[in-house]
Design an enzyme around this catalytic site. Sequence first.
Site, PDB file in Angstrom:
ATOM      1  CE1 TYR A 169      -6.210   4.787  -1.592  1.00 20.74           C
ATOM      2  CE2 TYR A 169      -4.316   4.348  -0.186  1.00 20.74           C
ATOM      3  CZ  TYR A 169      -5.641   4.133  -0.518  1.00 20.74           C
ATOM      4  OH  TYR A 169      -6.389   3.257   0.221  1.00 20.74           O
ATOM      5  CB  SER A 173      -0.913   0.007   1.233  1.00 18.96           C
ATOM      6  OG  SER A 173      -1.572   1.253   1.372  1.00 18.96           O
ATOM      7  CB  THR A 206      -6.843   2.902  -4.866  1.00 23.74           C
ATOM      8  OG1 THR A 206      -6.293   1.625  -4.501  1.00 23.74           O
ATOM      9  CG2 THR A 206      -8.143   3.095  -4.107  1.00 23.74           C
ATOM     10  CG  HIS A 260     -11.399   1.419  -0.155  1.00 25.41           C
ATOM     11  ND1 HIS A 260     -10.378   1.548  -1.077  1.00 25.41           N
ATOM     12  CD2 HIS A 260     -10.849   1.766   1.033  1.00 25.41           C
ATOM     13  CE1 HIS A 260      -9.287   1.968  -0.474  1.00 25.41           C
ATOM     14  NE2 HIS A 260      -9.534   2.094   0.814  1.00 25.41           N
ATOM     15  CE  LYS A 283      -8.324  -2.353  -3.579  1.00 22.05           C
ATOM     16  NZ  LYS A 283      -9.006  -1.318  -2.786  1.00 22.05           N
TER      17      LYS A 283
END
Length: 440
Positions: free
Chosen positions: A158, A134, A184, A329, A305
């Site tokens: 992100y 992540s 994402t 999510h 995603k």
Amino acid sequence: MEVPKDYGGAGRAIQGQIYTLGAVGYKPKVPTDPLALAFAASTKMTPEAYWYVAGSAGMQRTAEANVTAFERYQIVPHMLRDVRERSMATNVLGTQMPAPVMFAPIGVLEMAHVQAEVAVAKAASSLGVPMVISTQGSRPMEETAASLGPAPMWYQLYWSNNNELMRSLVTRAEKAGAQAIVVTLDTHTVGWRTRDLDLGFLPFAKGMGLAQYFSDPVFLEIVKKRVENPPPRDPSLPAPRPTLAGISTLWSQASHFPGNTLANLLSGYPRAAVDAFLDVFPCSGIKWTDLDLIKSVTKLPIILKGIQTASDAELALQYGVSGIVVSNHGGRQVDGAIASIDALEVVARELEGRIPIIFDSGIRSGADVFKALALGANAVFVGRPWLYGLAIDGADGAKAVMERIIAELDLTMALAGVKTLADINRQCIRRTEPAGGAKL
């Protein structure tokens, strides 16, 4: 012990090991029942940490729907099939997997265990199962990648509102050995998470989960400029009074920032770094055409995603991405949204296998994995369950949870009468109510 290249047929051995230890008085330290697993984890974590992980948006309706919607899909076993030899190995976009499961990207893992991503990487390495790192990691991606060894690694991005920072993170991930970039889409701003709001808890305000940023040269340059030219203070806001909680937050920020904690406190850099993150994180202005920018940065497969509709799945194809993740999510963004497994049924029907689909949000068991594969997923992300295992028993706990999900999938395949992943299709399940005719 050598890591299996295919977990087909391993379910009985994994199950048998638990029973063998039980016969001499050793019960599993990490529960196999999903509800017991979550409860056990809650006793190991602070309320703030637990609810940050377990909580979701609004009235928690989407998170609940993600799990309960699986009840609409029932497995239909077929008998008298020779299923002695089974295979679960698969390949998704060049990533070889011994089973169709991956460690989902979850941020701020330090809230569950002091070793954070490093512990998860050890679990993934021992299983040979891919890990998705992540952007909101508690350890720099390079450190996590080193602990992964030969196990496959993807990187979840992100997309910030600073394109140079995006380029830097993607470039670092590729250099560290990532085999794909997972962008994402559904968290360009944080959802209305009532559990966190009632506790007044945002881990990033304490400097937690920011290791990728604090180790990035582009971000550190942003922080340096902010310290040298601080933004003007809003005169309409009252000057904050020092509190014990505020002092604790400053210490946490300073201890997370690189360097000596005391020197960091005096420098003002840690607070500036947290403020800089809060400035760059939201990016609600990205558009489909912006995908060309990330494709110009890397040759790795780009996976989107957060896809929940047939129309967005079709656009993903048009804009040339390599794959998608059907995900909401984990229910953390929109309260009352469509359950992810229901979205999978619609999206898979639209795509008809033209690009790989990863399923995410709601997986709690091997039977759930089977249902997702039957509905058209090529593999699944598993999230909260292994994090609960991590909180209970570190790397061993995370490994135990994923190993058991794989074992249950293998046994479910055998009992349903299928030998390979290719045999798991729509004929293996039935839906107990109409899917509806509307095209989402």
